[in-house]
Structures are given as structure tokens and as C-alpha cells.
Design an enzyme around this catalytic site. Structure first.
Site, PDB file in Angstrom:
ATOM      1  N   SER A 156      24.485  70.212  55.920  1.00  0.00           N
ATOM      2  CA  SER A 156      24.300  69.495  54.923  1.00  0.00           C
ATOM      3  C   SER A 156      24.733  68.322  54.415  1.00  0.00           C
ATOM      4  O   SER A 156      24.178  67.674  55.291  1.00  0.00           O
ATOM      5  CB  SER A 156      25.116  70.467  53.275  1.00  0.00           C
ATOM      6  OG  SER A 156      24.795  70.257  52.323  1.00  0.00           O
ATOM      7  N   ASP A 181      20.539  73.156  57.904  1.00  0.00           N
ATOM      8  CA  ASP A 181      20.172  73.183  56.694  1.00  0.00           C
ATOM      9  C   ASP A 181      20.320  72.005  55.619  1.00  0.00           C
ATOM     10  O   ASP A 181      20.615  71.913  54.447  1.00  0.00           O
ATOM     11  CB  ASP A 181      20.619  74.563  55.772  1.00  0.00           C
ATOM     12  CG  ASP A 181      19.741  74.970  55.046  1.00  0.00           C
ATOM     13  OD1 ASP A 181      18.472  75.005  55.157  1.00  0.00           O
ATOM     14  OD2 ASP A 181      19.920  75.324  53.568  1.00  0.00           O
ATOM     15  N   HIS A 351      22.461  78.937  52.040  1.00  0.00           N
ATOM     16  CA  HIS A 351      22.659  77.410  52.238  1.00  0.00           C
ATOM     17  C   HIS A 351      23.842  77.208  53.255  1.00  0.00           C
ATOM     18  O   HIS A 351      23.725  76.453  54.157  1.00  0.00           O
ATOM     19  CB  HIS A 351      23.081  76.495  51.211  1.00  0.00           C
ATOM     20  CG  HIS A 351      23.186  75.057  51.458  1.00  0.00           C
ATOM     21  ND1 HIS A 351      22.109  74.395  52.265  1.00  0.00           N
ATOM     22  CD2 HIS A 351      24.140  74.179  51.432  1.00  0.00           C
ATOM     23  CE1 HIS A 351      22.612  73.163  52.421  1.00  0.00           C
ATOM     24  NE2 HIS A 351      23.896  73.096  51.750  1.00  0.00           N
TER      25      HIS A 351
END
Length: 388
Positions: A156, A181, A351
């Protein structure tokens, strides 16, 4: 793409569970665990997953900063792990235990500035430029002129910082680059709704166990084992004594709210029992988030804008791990078709891919490193080469 999938790539969380009168307007059942089904939400220490912990001091003319790192392994390339926004190095704990048994490697998981146990003079400065310089400074402080081969791996926000670090040549011995991700297009689309999302989170938790329970039941982390070690790095005890009414965590669906007076079949007040139970809770010091992500908004655009091209132009082997193929933007789709990076999709993950499926992520990273002959497999590890 669902609303959940489009949440911002800085460690996005699902909103709180609905209250007693949910979206349908009907009362929802209390969330109680039946006999024999109670799960263990107690925190687990970092030492069960990492071999050592230390604070790296970075000195300059204006003072010094201290960065917390967690380490494992003694030989092979260094995997420098950068966490997502609001998370900490402890989010890599279960992944570390998984990959260290597959390949020869050294793990260095870093608490970025403003996060975890890192202490810097200006923790509010979370610009991509500052954080990428931090990474370079930590590497220099640890290894000096004898820098080993390093692969940057980031999730992230940490994935974006890994790319900025590579693009600005902060790590001269860079071996490879992995983003988990994080995709520019999806992240930029989600920025407009990020503040509303952050406001939807609980402000406090009555205990660490309560925070861990919320993280699992809300879907932030789908792996209880990881949540028990990583949530310790996301929350801290509130400063000062608990104020009246603040020690009760605001977590709908887990902590039951006050309701109108009602009696059970024996005529005893149900609310009285609740209030008696709360007496113990009010003796505890509540926990809150270590970092107020809402105050970092001015840096969000700088983390993600132009990220895809920066990633594609980094002159090292690259790996992109995603929770869903629909996260790809146009630039990455073209780059993937041209073979500019290796991509693997890990379905049925949230996530926090490396926390939800640490073994699968470890397998993907280990295969990537062995495939490029950056290291050797151990313990009978067999590479499984993905189709894409």
C-alpha cells in the site's frame, strides 16, 4: 469494482459494522460467541516471529532520528519491508516466519516515520520525498559502504514509498522491487472518499484484545494470527487517565451500546447487568490509533500520482502482487502485456494481502527471487511459477 475494493491504498479499512438499527432499519442480533467457539484475541509479542529488534539512529546536523526495525536471518539478500499507512513493521511478522523457511534471506522490517515505535523530530512530514530519504538513511546507517543486495517490498503506502525510494536511487545496491496491492489509478480514485472512511472507524478500543477483535471482525485483517501481532503496532494507550465515558470502546457489533431499560424473564434489569459489567471496563486505560491518518491528507496525492510510470521505469526486476486483477490501471495493464514486470493475483484476500495470506505471498516472493537467481531455496522449497 466494489466500494470496499476501491478504498484507498494507505491501509484502508472497512467501515464500522452497522449499529442496532442497520441499513434495513431492523434490529440486528447481538454478536455473541457460543459455548466452545470463543476465539483468542490476546496480543502476541514480536519475538515469536522476528529474531531481533533494534533502533537505528540516523544523525544529521540538526539532530537525530530513531527508526525501529525488526530482523531475521543471517545470510542472503536483504528484504527491506515497508508497511502501509497506519500499520507498522509488525504487519510483516507472519510473512517473515514464512519466507525465512523457504529461501536464504535476511529480513529488515521498518517502522516508517510517524508509525509504530519510530521516533523522529518531525513525524508529521510524511511526504514521499522525506520517507524515501528515511529509507536510504536507515540503509546507510545499518551497512555503511558495505551495503548488501537489497530487495524493496512495500504494501500500500509502503509500496509507493518503495517505488519512490528506488526511483530516487536511495538504495544503490537495489536488487529488485515488489509492490503489494497498490495501483495508482485505484488509489487516486479513492482519495475523494478517504476522509469519510477514516471518520467511520472507531476512535478508541477498551483494550488491545478489543482492537484485535475489531480488526478481524471488520475485515481489516482476515488472519487472526497476524492480527494478534500486528495490531499492537497500530494502536497505543490513550494519553492520561481515562475520562468518563471514554473508556468504553466505540465498536458497534462488538461492544453493546446502552439501550432502553428492559427486564429479563427473572425481572432483573438487563441494563443493570451491563452497567455492572462496565465497571471493570472503566478501570482499563483505552487504546487509540497511533497515527491520525486524516491529518496526512496533503501527502496522499504525492504518494500515488505518477506511481505506475515510476514503477515501470525502475531498472530492476519487478513484482506486483494484487488482491484482484481489476485493480490494474491502464499504464500497468500495458506494461504487464509488454512483460515489464511479473504479476500475480492472490484471490480471496483483503487489502492486507501479506497478512491475510502470508504463505502465498512468501511463496510468490521466494519464487521471484529464486527465478532471478538472487538466492537459493531451503527446506525443500519448490518454486511454482505463475502464468503471468
Amino acid at each position: 469494482m466494489s466500494a470496499l475494493e476501491k478504498q484507498l491504498q494507505l491501509g484502508r479499512l472497512p467501515p464500522r459494522a452497522p449499529g442496532p438499527a442497520g441499513g434495513s432499519g431492523q434490529a440486528l442480533p447481538k454478536m455473541r460467541m457460543g459455548p466452545g467457539r470463543k476465539r483468542d484475541y490476546s496480543p502476541v509479542p514480536w519475538s515469536q516471529y522476528f529474531e531481533s529488534m533494534e533502533d537505528v539512529v540516523v544523525e544529521s546536523d540538526t539532530g537525530k532520528d530513531t527508526f525501529r526495525i525488526y530482523k531475521s536471518g543471517s545470510e542472503g539478500p536483504v528484504l527491506l519491508l515497508l508497511h502501509g499507512g497506519g500499520h507498522s513493521a509488525l504487519s510483516w511478522a507472519v510473512f517473515t516466519a514464512a519466507i525465512i523457511n523457504r529461501i536464504q534471506c535476511r529480513i529488515v522490517a521498518l517502522d516508517l516515520r510517524g508509525h509504530g515505535e519510530t521516533k523522529v523530530r518531525n513525524p508529521e512530514d510524511l511526504s514521499a520525498e522525506t520517507m524515501s530519504k528515511d529509507v536510504g538513511n536507515v540503509v546507510e546507517a545499518m551497512y555503511g559502504d558495505l551495503c548488501p543486495p537489497i530487495m524493496l517490498i512495500g504494501h500500500s503506502m509502503g509500496g509507493a514509498i518503495a517505488v519512490h525510494t528506488a526511483a530516487s536511487n536511495q538504495v544503490p545496491s537495489l536488487l529488485g522491487l515488489c509492490m503489494i496491492d497498490v495501483v495508482e489509478g485505484t488509489a487516486m480514485d479513492a482519495l475523494n472518499s478517504m476522509q469519510n472512511f477514516l471518520r467511520s472507524r472507531p476512535k478508541t478500543f477498551k483494550s488491545l484484545e478489543n482492537a484485535i477483535e475489531w480488526s478481524v471482525k471488520s475485515g481489516q485483517i482476515r488472519n487472526l494470527e497476524s492480527a494478534r501481532v500486528s495490531m499492537v503496532g497500530q494502536v497505543k494507550q490513550c494519553e492520561g487517565a481515562a475520562s468518563p465515558g471514554s473508556s468504553k470502546a466505540i465498536v458497534e457489533g462488538i461492544i453493546e451500546e446502552e439501550e432502553e431499560e428492559e427486564e429479563d424473564e427473572n425481572g432483573e434489569s438487563v441494563n443493570k447487568r451491563k452497567k455492572d459489567d462496565d465497571t471493570e471496563a472503566k478501570k482499563e486505560v483505552p487504546y487509540t490509533w497511533r497515527i491520525e491518518l486524516a491529518k496526512t491528507e496533503k501527502y496522499w496525492d504525492g504518494w500515488f500520482r505518477g506511481l505506475s510510470n515510476l514503477f515501470l521505469n525502475c531498472p530492476v526486476p519487478k513484482l506486483l502482487l494484487l488482491a484482484g486483477v481489476d485493480r490494474l490501471d491502464k499504464d500497468l495493464t500495458i506494461g504487464q502485456m509488454q512483460g515489464k514486470f511479473q504479476m500475480q493475483v492472490l484471490p480471496q484476500c483483503g487489502h492486507a494481502v501479506h497478512e491475510d495470506a502470508p504463505d502465498k505471498v512468501a511463496e510468490a516472493v521466494a519464487t521471484f527471487l529464486v527465478r532471478h537467481r538472487f538466492t537459493e531455496p531451503i527446506g525443500g522449497f519448490q518454486c511454482v511459477f505463475p502464468a503471468c
